[in-house]
Scaffold this active site. Structure first.
Site, PDB file in Angstrom:
ATOM      1  N   GLU A 460      -8.606 -21.422  44.207  1.00  0.00           N
ATOM      2  CA  GLU A 460      -7.360 -22.022  44.692  1.00  0.00           C
ATOM      3  C   GLU A 460      -6.575 -21.054  45.576  1.00  0.00           C
ATOM      4  OE1 GLU A 460      -6.762 -25.108  44.574  1.00  0.00           O
ATOM      5  OE2 GLU A 460      -8.424 -25.572  43.235  1.00  0.00           O
ATOM      6  N   HIS A 463      -7.506 -21.422  49.145  1.00  0.00           N
ATOM      7  CA  HIS A 463      -6.725 -22.460  49.819  1.00  0.00           C
ATOM      8  C   HIS A 463      -5.355 -21.911  50.223  1.00  0.00           C
ATOM      9  CE1 HIS A 463      -9.399 -25.831  49.219  1.00  0.00           C
ATOM     10  NE2 HIS A 463      -9.351 -25.760  47.901  1.00  0.00           N
ATOM     11  N   HIS A 466      -5.490 -19.914  53.294  1.00  0.00           N
ATOM     12  CA  HIS A 466      -5.668 -20.788  54.452  1.00  0.00           C
ATOM     13  C   HIS A 466      -4.308 -21.291  54.937  1.00  0.00           C
ATOM     14  CE1 HIS A 466      -8.549 -24.108  56.193  1.00  0.00           C
ATOM     15  NE2 HIS A 466      -8.046 -23.341  57.126  1.00  0.00           N
TER      16      HIS A 466
END
Length: 674
Positions: A460, A463, A466
């Site tokens: 996670e 992410h 990102h």
């Protein structure tokens, strides 16, 4: 009191002032935001000047700020801390959001302004912005006549209502399916901290002195690997896999059939053979046939590996296996063959240390960023922690929020979402959240992670990176706003650092003694890497192929018996293993039925893993954990969002298209059955 959502937040990075927001503020702000956004759209349409990039595309990107601000906060609560009032509001608002999207993307005058723009005369990011808007107009049905658009609007409204109902029932179903036990002896084999968590969960639910085994979203429950009482394992397994399909008020099968029927009709209305084709048309996969070909190539090898694992398990068990035995005897085989006891590893994986000395340490070594906890800032729940992220030059990059513990008000699974999207146009820096569902220990005790939970923390956070590293002009392209079958790629790459020597040595220390995880244990973990891949890949492919089976149906092909259809579909796909249910069964497949997020797109995880496995090989070949590699990956891929074709970003990073072989090797599919 003035509604704090009606004006931009004055907190650092635009963090919403959750402490000042009451439940009824969300509805008021969202309804005001919907109206304000439509008024802004109308101003674009009514502009007497000829359409230009600035007065059309940029104006669109600048519109809807109030709605975006209110909706981001609201849907964060819907997922992570939903009261009864929030759930009721979600039910009321979801059709309004659907109608709002239709009002924008079925507006022919607005489409005409975009169609008048010459995207080729613009810089690459601006040109892509225009092209992406035009694609969305077409995918939304702008080409339909009035009758077709009216039907599409009705479909979208009903699909929104059904998706909301599915998600709410699944969340409630997880709570109601928890297994309540009277005697601690029934928990024999479960680690002491898990027993304490079960006692605390029971106390919180009003069952003082008892023990509550709460469920996580997937079929396989972690406690199955430890519980020695076979009947308790059976009860836990059956409670898990029967969710949503056992009749009663929380049964979702009729909702599923209605969703599938209406999605199929929508796909036909938009000119596609089925909903799966409609979905893949918006992804990086070249077409639906390519997705099918890949999954069909992997399935037989995965099942052969699973069968080989089942044979080994049966030898250890000494009796015929049932599905609820798999995890228990798999753990025994792992201990016997490789001397790996996953439960014995948990004291080395303490959550706070994993975060600060593992996840954050790896990010610092790769990208030069630092993390500073902001106890002066608060989230939407007392469990939420807030860190300010600073770039290599000390400049503020954004905020990272971590919400790691399970609770009744939170949906299952793990996810990342954004409260604020990065955008140079709007001078906005990112605020991102990671949510997990780890059992909370009693006050004062350490949170010790399983290997799977450890992997999820790193995943996670990939992410989150990102989102945090996004460096785009237009908010439409920010961070994880990429095709669904690309979004899992950066998060999967971040998992590679879990056992990377410099990272592991920094965080894997016994929470009580401070002793490092012994090197021989690390070596045994590596030796055991392929054990269980048969189960894991078969379980995953079962869910991915079940997803596609539902979404290739025509409106008149929806079955009367959903569970019979599920069984026949898995058998036809070659993944109906008697001991391995799909990772998600129809009754709790939240990814694909609670909204359109992964509908006909659950294949995305393994499609993205092709890119991930190839990228891991690149890091290994180029020196691994160092700033040069991290800066290159950040510059060419993590920072780009959807501002250019994501596969172009991959090629710019890797120097070529991805190759499948690293994935086959990683999952043991190059030596199936050996």
């Amino acid at each position: 009191m003035t509604n704090p959502l009606l004006t931009p937040s004055t907190l650092p990075y635009g963090l919403p002032p959750f402490a000042d927001i009451a439940d009824d503020h969300y509805g008021e702000a969202i309804e005001a935001g919907l109206a304000a956004h439509l008024a802004e759209i109308q101003q674009i349409v009514d502009n007497p000047e000829p359409a230009s990039f600035e007065n059309t595309a940029v104006a669109m990107e600048e519109s809807g700020r109030l709605l975006e601000r209110a909706a981001a906060s609201f849907f964060t609560l819907v997922s992570a801390d939903a009261s009864d009032a929030i759930r009721e509001l979600e039910t009321r608002l979801s059709p309004l959001f659907s109608a709002h999207q239709d009002a924008i993307y079925l507006n022919r005058a607005l489409f005409d302004r975009f169609a008048a723009l010459d995207s080729h005369a613009l810089d690459p990011e601006a040109g892509r912005l225009v092209e992406e808007y035009l694609k969305q107009f077409r995918a939304s049905g702008i080409q339909l006549d009035d009758t077709g658009q009216d039907r599409l609007k009705a479909l979208n409204t009903e699909l929104s209502r059904l998706g909301t109902a599915f998600g709410q029932r699944v969340k409630e179903g997880m709570k109601s399916a928890a297994v309540l036990l009277d005697d601690a002896a029934e928990l024999a084999g479960l680690p002491a901290d898990d027993v304490a968590s079960a006692a605390e969960a029971a106390r919180t639910a009003g069952h003082d002195g008892k023990f509550l085994l709460t469920l996580i979203l997937p079929s396989s429950q972690p406690a199955l690997a430890s519980l020695e009482n076979r009947d308790i394992r059976r009860r836990l397994f059956e409670a898990s896999v029967s969710r949503g399909s056992a009749g009663g008020g929380l049964d979702v099968l009729d909702v599923v059939k209605d969703l599938v029927r209406l999605r199929a009709e929508k796909a036909g209305l938009l000119g596609f053979g089925n909903f799966a084709e409609l979905t893949v048309d918006r992804q990086t996969a070249p077409d639906f046939a390519a997705v099918q070909a890949m999954l069909n190539r992997l399935a037989p090898a995965a099942v052969r590996n699973a069968d080989a694992e089942a044979t080994a398990l049966a030898e250890v068990a000494g009796h015929p296996l049932e599905a609820w035995d798999w995890a228990f005897y798999s753990a025994r085989v792992k201990r016997g063959r490789y001397a790996v006891d996953e439960q014995a590893l948990r004291p080395y994986f303490e959550l706070n240390r994993v975060l600060t000395d593992g996840v954050f340490h790896a990010a610092g070594a790769l990208y030069g960023v630092t993390f500073h906890e902001r106890t002066d800032l608060s989230g939407y729940h007392p469990d939420v922690r807030v860190w300010e992220v600073k770039d290599q030059d000390g400049a503020g990059l954004g905020l990272f929020l971590g919400d790691y513990y399970t609770r009744e008000s939170k949906r299952g699974g793990a996810w990342m979402n954004s409260l604020v999207e990065q955008s140079r146009l709007l001078d906005a820096r990112p605020v991102v959240i990671n949510n997990l569902n780890i059992s909370k220990p009693p006050a004062g005790e350490h949170t010790l992670l399983t290997l799977d939970e450890l992997r999820t923390v790193f995943h996670e956070f990939g992410h989150a990176l990102h989102g945090l590293f996004s460096s785009v002009t237009y908010p439409r392209f920010s961070g994880t706003s990429v095709p669904r079958d690309f979004v899992e790629y950066p998060s999967q790459v971040n998992e590679m650092w879990i056992l990377w020597p410099e990272v592991l040595a920094n965080y894997a220390r016994h929470h009580a003694t401070g002793e490092p995880l012994p090197q021989d244990v690390v070596d045994r973990l590596e030796a055991a890497r392929l054990w269980g891949e048969g189960f894991g890949t078969t379980e995953y492919l079962g869910a991915a192929l079940l997803d596609l089976a539902w979404h290739v149906l025509g409106p008149d092909q929806v079955p009367g018996d959903a569970l019979e259809f599920e069984a026949k579909s898995l058998a036809a796909a070659g993944v109906a293993h008697p001991l391995i249910p799909p990772r998600y069964r129809t009754g709790y497949f939240q990814h694909i039925f609670a909204g359109d997020g992964y509908s006909a797109g659950y294949y995305s995880y393994i499609w993205s893993e092709v890119l991930d496995a190839d990228t891991v090989e690149w890091f290994k070949d180029n020196g691994g954990l160092n700033r040069a590699n991290g800066d290159f990956f950040r510059a060419e891929l993590l920072s780009r969002g959807n501002s250019r074709d994501p596969l172009e970003s991959f090629r710019a990073f890797r120097g070529r298209d991805a190759e499948l072989e690293p994935l086959l090797k990683r999952r043991g599919l190059d030596q199936a059955g050996s």
